[in-house]
Design a protein around this motif. Structure first.
Motif, PDB file in Angstrom:
ATOM      1  N   LEU A 100       0.738  -1.104  -0.003  1.00  0.00           N
ATOM      2  CA  LEU A 100      -0.161   0.077  -0.049  1.00  0.00           C
ATOM      3  C   LEU A 100       0.898   1.172  -0.173  1.00  0.00           C
ATOM      4  CD1 LEU A 100      -2.609  -0.945   2.557  1.00  0.00           C
ATOM      5  CD2 LEU A 100      -3.177  -0.621   0.275  1.00  0.00           C
ATOM      6  N   PRO A 101       0.460   2.295  -0.751  1.00  0.00           N
ATOM      7  CA  PRO A 101       1.265   3.581  -0.597  1.00  0.00           C
ATOM      8  C   PRO A 101       1.340   4.127   0.719  1.00  0.00           C
ATOM      9  CG  PRO A 101      -1.159   3.887  -1.582  1.00  0.00           C
ATOM     10  CD  PRO A 101      -0.749   2.405  -1.754  1.00  0.00           C
ATOM     11  N   THR A 102       2.083   5.104   1.120  1.00  0.00           N
ATOM     12  CA  THR A 102       2.400   5.429   2.540  1.00  0.00           C
ATOM     13  C   THR A 102       1.218   6.486   2.690  1.00  0.00           C
ATOM     14  OG1 THR A 102       3.804   7.408   1.885  1.00  0.00           O
ATOM     15  CG2 THR A 102       4.870   5.026   2.487  1.00  0.00           C
ATOM     16  N   ILE A 103       1.281   6.853   3.953  1.00  0.00           N
ATOM     17  CA  ILE A 103       0.087   7.932   4.160  1.00  0.00           C
ATOM     18  C   ILE A 103       0.395   9.349   3.411  1.00  0.00           C
ATOM     19  CG2 ILE A 103      -1.056   9.445   5.970  1.00  0.00           C
ATOM     20  CD1 ILE A 103      -1.832   6.390   6.134  1.00  0.00           C
ATOM     21  N   LYS A 104       1.804   9.589   3.440  1.00  0.00           N
ATOM     22  CA  LYS A 104       2.126  10.800   2.872  1.00  0.00           C
ATOM     23  C   LYS A 104       1.771  10.684   1.448  1.00  0.00           C
ATOM     24  CE  LYS A 104       6.052  12.455   5.656  1.00  0.00           C
ATOM     25  NZ  LYS A 104       7.496  12.683   5.681  1.00  0.00           N
ATOM     26  N   GLU A 105       2.078   9.569   0.825  1.00  0.00           N
ATOM     27  CA  GLU A 105       1.799   9.242  -0.862  1.00  0.00           C
ATOM     28  C   GLU A 105       0.271   9.578  -1.106  1.00  0.00           C
ATOM     29  OE1 GLU A 105       5.700   6.563  -1.963  1.00  0.00           O
ATOM     30  OE2 GLU A 105       3.724   5.532  -1.199  1.00  0.00           O
ATOM     31  N   LEU A 123      -5.219  15.675  -0.575  1.00  0.00           N
ATOM     32  CA  LEU A 123      -5.778  15.845   0.855  1.00  0.00           C
ATOM     33  C   LEU A 123      -5.333  16.814   1.472  1.00  0.00           C
ATOM     34  CD1 LEU A 123      -6.444  12.134   1.450  1.00  0.00           C
ATOM     35  CD2 LEU A 123      -8.124  13.780   0.737  1.00  0.00           C
ATOM     36  N   ARG A 124      -6.118  17.836   1.901  1.00  0.00           N
ATOM     37  CA  ARG A 124      -5.820  18.731   3.110  1.00  0.00           C
ATOM     38  C   ARG A 124      -6.311  18.909   4.234  1.00  0.00           C
ATOM     39  NH1 ARG A 124      -4.894  23.986  -1.028  1.00  0.00           N
ATOM     40  NH2 ARG A 124      -3.301  23.338  -2.335  1.00  0.00           N
ATOM     41  N   PHE A 146      -3.403  15.475  10.490  1.00  0.00           N
ATOM     42  CA  PHE A 146      -2.839  13.892   9.846  1.00  0.00           C
ATOM     43  C   PHE A 146      -1.930  13.539  10.886  1.00  0.00           C
ATOM     44  CE2 PHE A 146      -4.400  15.480   5.661  1.00  0.00           C
ATOM     45  CZ  PHE A 146      -5.759  15.234   5.948  1.00  0.00           C
ATOM     46  N   LEU A 147      -1.732  12.279  11.374  1.00  0.00           N
ATOM     47  CA  LEU A 147      -0.564  11.787  12.200  1.00  0.00           C
ATOM     48  C   LEU A 147       0.048  10.805  10.969  1.00  0.00           C
ATOM     49  CD1 LEU A 147       0.909  11.376  14.746  1.00  0.00           C
ATOM     50  CD2 LEU A 147      -0.819   9.659  15.305  1.00  0.00           C
ATOM     51  N   LEU A 148       1.209  11.171  10.642  1.00  0.00           N
ATOM     52  CA  LEU A 148       2.081  10.532   9.540  1.00  0.00           C
ATOM     53  C   LEU A 148       3.126   9.448   9.913  1.00  0.00           C
ATOM     54  CD1 LEU A 148       2.939  13.558   7.413  1.00  0.00           C
ATOM     55  CD2 LEU A 148       0.882  12.054   7.456  1.00  0.00           C
ATOM     56  N   ASP A 149       3.387   9.437  11.458  1.00  0.00           N
ATOM     57  CA  ASP A 149       4.556   8.706  11.858  1.00  0.00           C
ATOM     58  C   ASP A 149       4.095   7.299  12.115  1.00  0.00           C
ATOM     59  OD1 ASP A 149       6.418   7.379  13.402  1.00  0.00           O
ATOM     60  OD2 ASP A 149       7.200   9.039  14.353  1.00  0.00           O
ATOM     61  N   MET A 150       4.219   6.289  11.564  1.00  0.00           N
ATOM     62  CA  MET A 150       3.499   4.975  11.639  1.00  0.00           C
ATOM     63  C   MET A 150       4.017   4.383  13.095  1.00  0.00           C
ATOM     64  SD  MET A 150       1.472   4.638   9.365  1.00  0.00           S
ATOM     65  CE  MET A 150       1.336   2.884   9.684  1.00  0.00           C
ATOM     66  N   ARG A 151       5.274   4.758  13.675  1.00  0.00           N
ATOM     67  CA  ARG A 151       5.482   4.265  15.072  1.00  0.00           C
ATOM     68  C   ARG A 151       4.409   4.698  16.044  1.00  0.00           C
ATOM     69  NH1 ARG A 151      11.375   6.475  14.849  1.00  0.00           N
ATOM     70  NH2 ARG A 151      10.111   8.292  14.217  1.00  0.00           N
ATOM     71  N   LEU A 152       3.969   5.843  16.021  1.00  0.00           N
ATOM     72  CA  LEU A 152       3.243   6.412  16.823  1.00  0.00           C
ATOM     73  C   LEU A 152       1.568   5.874  16.565  1.00  0.00           C
ATOM     74  CD1 LEU A 152       4.106  10.280  16.853  1.00  0.00           C
ATOM     75  CD2 LEU A 152       4.244   8.544  18.640  1.00  0.00           C
ATOM     76  N   THR A 153       1.149   5.885  15.281  1.00  0.00           N
ATOM     77  CA  THR A 153      -0.060   5.161  14.954  1.00  0.00           C
ATOM     78  C   THR A 153      -0.030   3.666  15.395  1.00  0.00           C
ATOM     79  OG1 THR A 153       0.624   4.381  12.715  1.00  0.00           O
ATOM     80  CG2 THR A 153      -0.661   6.594  13.043  1.00  0.00           C
ATOM     81  N   ASP A 154       1.152   2.966  15.323  1.00  0.00           N
ATOM     82  CA  ASP A 154       1.120   1.636  15.906  1.00  0.00           C
ATOM     83  C   ASP A 154       1.035   1.555  17.594  1.00  0.00           C
ATOM     84  OD1 ASP A 154       1.633   0.420  13.390  1.00  0.00           O
ATOM     85  OD2 ASP A 154       3.879   0.235  13.699  1.00  0.00           O
ATOM     86  N   PHE A 166       2.074  16.040  14.273  1.00  0.00           N
ATOM     87  CA  PHE A 166       0.984  16.249  13.246  1.00  0.00           C
ATOM     88  C   PHE A 166       1.264  17.206  12.095  1.00  0.00           C
ATOM     89  CE2 PHE A 166      -0.626  14.662  17.105  1.00  0.00           C
ATOM     90  CZ  PHE A 166      -1.558  13.709  16.919  1.00  0.00           C
ATOM     91  N   VAL A 167       0.273  16.883  11.004  1.00  0.00           N
ATOM     92  CA  VAL A 167       0.275  17.839   9.903  1.00  0.00           C
ATOM     93  C   VAL A 167      -1.121  18.287   9.511  1.00  0.00           C
ATOM     94  CG1 VAL A 167       0.806  17.922   7.435  1.00  0.00           C
ATOM     95  CG2 VAL A 167       2.602  16.701   8.862  1.00  0.00           C
ATOM     96  N   PRO A 168      -1.213  19.507   9.689  1.00  0.00           N
ATOM     97  CA  PRO A 168      -0.438  20.550   9.964  1.00  0.00           C
ATOM     98  C   PRO A 168      -0.363  20.570  11.476  1.00  0.00           C
ATOM     99  CG  PRO A 168      -2.790  21.390   9.511  1.00  0.00           C
ATOM    100  CD  PRO A 168      -2.722  20.023   9.200  1.00  0.00           C
TER     101      PRO A 168
END
Length: 329
Positions: free
Chosen positions: A15-20, A27-28, A37-45, A198-200
């Motif tokens: 699967l494409p990454t969240i950023k991709e 998406l904004r 958006f939370l992009l760090d997969m270590r944190l989502t895990d 997070f972004v933003p």
């Protein structure tokens, strides 16, 4: 060797990454929807791990957005995953998950709720508090997603709200939210995520909170009655609790019924709201329920309505006096 090559041919592409996904679908995060958006997969895990063992469990993810938490939930071995997303812009980015046999998608409304349910969500700040209040009421009434049992929740909140949810008796952060959550659940502030993850980037840090409903609520009274007691107690949080609790009663009976309430509940009237324990709120709720049974219409009394009528009557009298003064110069 040939068998290995044959299996490799049937492997789905990664699967494409969240950023991709965010870039691919342009998406904004909408500021008016408090989206981050939370992009760090270590944190989502790490967030998903706080939900406990999800193997063979039924999971409902609220507000998946671009799918940051969706991947680790499926990876954790959930029996099936239902996502509820209000913002239709995210639907195309969630489509690749439909290839997964355990993934279901529903826009806006959760139609059916399976047993052994976990609710997980990185919630927008603007809806997190109203949602948890709604879920606490459902928990008390054993309706909605709690009709099947002790549904656990793992959710994100502003750090300040997370601290209020888990604040102990006597602490500065103790609030109405603390009491309403803790009389129904075991509440754990798991960890804090810095805003820069997070972004933003929001102006605040984020707390991850886990809720485990108690087998029996600590206060055996209707949710709305408990909420009324707690709300009145905390409306003057820096004053003695008597000041807020007396507003439960009409002015004509205020002193008498307040004395009866506090005496029956055996609660010190000089306590600050933050110093009242769950057991003391239980005693107050039981005493108030008894007073409502003995005094018809008391449960529907609203001091703001009485104040409003008093001000209207005062304005009416002043208007009449003004007219008389003009007619009799």
């Amino acid at each position: 060797m040939a068998a290995t090559q044959k299996l490799a041919c049937f492997r789905l592409p990664p699967l494409p990454t969240i950023k991709e996904i965010i870039k691919l679908y342009n998406l904004r995060a909408e500021k008016q929807l408090s989206q981050n958006f939370l992009l760090d997969m270590r944190l989502t895990d790490k967030i998903v791990r706080q939900a406990g063992n999800l193997k063979d469990a039924h999971v409902c993810e609220v507000g998946p957005g671009p799918g940051g938490l969706t991947r680790p939930i499926l990876k954790a071995g959930a029996a099936d995953l239902l996502v509820v997303e209000k913002d239709t812009r995210f639907i195309p980015g969630l489509q690749p998950f439909l290839e997964h046999e355990r993934f279901f998608m529903n826009v806006c409304v959760c139609i059916s709720v399976p047993p052994n349910l976990h609710i997980i969500g990185n919630l927008p700040f603007s809806v997190s508090t109203p949602l948890i209040i709604k879920w606490l009421e459902q928990m008390s009434n054993r309706t909605g997603c709690f009709m099947f049992g002790r549904t656990r929740l793992t959710l994100t909140f502003q750090k300040e709200v997370a601290e209020r949810l888990t604040a102990s008796t006597g602490s500065r952060q103790r609030s109405r939210l603390s009491v309403m959550a803790q009389y129904l659940c075991t509440v754990k502030n798991c960890f804090t995520i810095p805003g820069c993850a997070f972004v933003p980037k929001p102006n605040v840090d984020v707390g991850v909170v886990h809720f485990t409903p108690l087998a029996q609520p600590q206060i055996q009274q209707p949710f709305k009655l408990v909420e009324r007691i707690v709300k009145n107690a905390f409306q003057f949080r820096r004053k003695h609790c008597r000041r807020g609790l007396e507003m439960l009663f009409p002015e004509s009976q205020r002193q008498e019924l307040t004395e009866e309430l506090l005496c029956s509940a055996d609660v010190d009237p000089t306590l600050r709201p933050t110093e009242i324990s769950i057991s003391e709120f239980r005693a107050l709720a039981d005493a108030y329920s008894k007073l409502c049974e003995e005094n018809q219409g008391l449960i529907d009394y609203d001091f703001r309505e009485e104040l409003k009528l008093k001000h209207q009557a005062k304005r009416h009298i002043n208007s009449k006096l003004l007219k008389l003064s003009y007619s009799n110069p």
